[in-house]
Design a protein around this motif. Structure first.
Motif, PDB file in Angstrom:
ATOM      1  N   ARG A 104      14.212  13.307 -41.688  1.00 14.96           N
ATOM      2  CA  ARG A 104      14.834  13.288 -40.354  1.00 14.96           C
ATOM      3  C   ARG A 104      14.101  14.233 -39.397  1.00 14.96           C
ATOM      4  O   ARG A 104      13.874  13.905 -38.237  1.00 14.96           O
ATOM      5  N   SER A 105      13.748  15.393 -39.904  1.00 21.07           N
ATOM      6  CA  SER A 105      13.019  16.361 -39.092  1.00 21.07           C
ATOM      7  C   SER A 105      11.651  15.815 -38.680  1.00 21.07           C
ATOM      8  O   SER A 105      11.244  15.937 -37.520  1.00 21.07           O
ATOM      9  N   ALA A 106      10.963  15.197 -39.636  1.00 23.95           N
ATOM     10  CA  ALA A 106       9.644  14.632 -39.336  1.00 23.95           C
ATOM     11  C   ALA A 106       9.753  13.479 -38.346  1.00 23.95           C
ATOM     12  O   ALA A 106       8.887  13.302 -37.478  1.00 23.95           O
ATOM     13  N   LEU A 107      10.829  12.711 -38.444  1.00 23.09           N
ATOM     14  CA  LEU A 107      11.024  11.569 -37.551  1.00 23.09           C
ATOM     15  C   LEU A 107      11.245  12.005 -36.101  1.00 23.09           C
ATOM     16  O   LEU A 107      10.825  11.321 -35.168  1.00 23.09           O
ATOM     17  N   GLU A 108      11.855  13.164 -35.924  1.00 23.09           N
ATOM     18  CA  GLU A 108      12.122  13.672 -34.570  1.00 23.09           C
ATOM     19  C   GLU A 108      10.846  13.930 -33.780  1.00 23.09           C
ATOM     20  O   GLU A 108      10.813  13.768 -32.566  1.00 23.09           O
ATOM     21  N   THR A 109       9.792  14.333 -34.466  1.00 22.25           N
ATOM     22  CA  THR A 109       8.547  14.687 -33.779  1.00 22.25           C
ATOM     23  C   THR A 109       7.404  13.716 -34.067  1.00 22.25           C
ATOM     24  O   THR A 109       6.269  13.973 -33.680  1.00 22.25           O
ATOM     25  N   ALA A 110       7.711  12.620 -34.728  1.00 20.80           N
ATOM     26  CA  ALA A 110       6.654  11.689 -35.150  1.00 20.80           C
ATOM     27  C   ALA A 110       6.132  10.861 -33.987  1.00 20.80           C
ATOM     28  O   ALA A 110       6.899  10.437 -33.116  1.00 20.80           O
TER      29      ALA A 110
ATOM     30  N   ASP B  47       4.661   7.395 -32.324  1.00 18.36           N
ATOM     31  CA  ASP B  47       5.153   6.023 -32.470  1.00 18.36           C
ATOM     32  C   ASP B  47       4.535   5.291 -33.659  1.00 18.36           C
ATOM     33  O   ASP B  47       5.213   4.495 -34.315  1.00 18.36           O
ATOM     34  N   ALA B  48       3.296   5.551 -33.957  1.00 17.25           N
ATOM     35  CA  ALA B  48       2.617   4.861 -35.060  1.00 17.25           C
ATOM     36  C   ALA B  48       3.211   5.217 -36.424  1.00 17.25           C
ATOM     37  O   ALA B  48       3.187   4.406 -37.346  1.00 17.25           O
ATOM     38  N   GLU B  49       3.753   6.413 -36.553  1.00 14.19           N
ATOM     39  CA  GLU B  49       4.303   6.860 -37.833  1.00 14.19           C
ATOM     40  C   GLU B  49       5.800   6.551 -37.994  1.00 14.19           C
ATOM     41  O   GLU B  49       6.331   6.594 -39.101  1.00 14.19           O
ATOM     42  N   ARG B  50       6.480   6.252 -36.895  1.00 12.74           N
ATOM     43  CA  ARG B  50       7.935   6.077 -36.931  1.00 12.74           C
ATOM     44  C   ARG B  50       8.402   4.977 -37.887  1.00 12.74           C
ATOM     45  O   ARG B  50       9.347   5.207 -38.643  1.00 12.74           O
ATOM     46  N   PRO B  51       7.806   3.781 -37.893  1.00 16.18           N
ATOM     47  CA  PRO B  51       8.323   2.736 -38.796  1.00 16.18           C
ATOM     48  C   PRO B  51       8.285   3.149 -40.269  1.00 16.18           C
ATOM     49  O   PRO B  51       9.245   2.923 -41.012  1.00 16.18           O
ATOM     50  N   GLY B  52       7.213   3.788 -40.669  1.00 21.32           N
ATOM     51  CA  GLY B  52       7.096   4.224 -42.059  1.00 21.32           C
ATOM     52  C   GLY B  52       8.106   5.313 -42.402  1.00 21.32           C
ATOM     53  O   GLY B  52       8.725   5.292 -43.469  1.00 21.32           O
ATOM     54  N   LEU B  53       8.273   6.256 -41.494  1.00 25.43           N
ATOM     55  CA  LEU B  53       9.258   7.330 -41.720  1.00 25.43           C
ATOM     56  C   LEU B  53      10.689   6.787 -41.721  1.00 25.43           C
ATOM     57  O   LEU B  53      11.523   7.228 -42.518  1.00 25.43           O
TER      58      LEU B  53
END
Length: 109
Positions: free
Chosen positions: A26-32, A34-40
């Motif tokens: 969740r923490s990583a998703l907050e600052t990810a 756009d390219a990394e968001r679907p995987g996270l």
């Protein structure tokens, strides 16, 4: 020797790292970016699903792993399975092995 003994605690503890993993995702998703968001987001959904599994199911997976490693393929709650489990894990009491075998059979059925 008493016929009325205090029950033994279960020997297999379930260690749950999933809440920590969920929080980190969740923490990583907050600052990810756009390219990394679907995987996270997918990883977070999988971790949340795993975190919700009951302890009996996790112990059942542990038991099935021990039985599979010993080459046993039959029902988990059979007498032979309990024997195999106790040989694979000599520290288990008969009561613990039977309890785990029943839990495993219930989760597999």
């Amino acid at each position: 020797m008493s016929l009325f003994r205090k029950p033994q605690p279960l020997a297999v503890l379930v260690v749950r790292d999933a809440p920590d993993v969920v929080a980190a995702l969740r923490s990583a998703l907050e600052t990810a970016p756009d390219a990394e968001r679907p995987g996270l987001e997918r990883a977070l959904a999988l971790a949340e699903r795993s975190a919700g599994r009951p302890d009996a199911e996790l112990r059942g997976r542990w038991v099935r792993g021990r039985l599979d490693a010993a080459g046993y393929e039959g029902p988990a709650d059979a007498v032979e399975a309990i024997k195999v489990l106790r040989q694979a894990e000599p520290g288990l009491t008969l009561l613990q092995a039977v309890t785990y075998a029943k839990e495993t059979a219930a989760t597999e059925g």
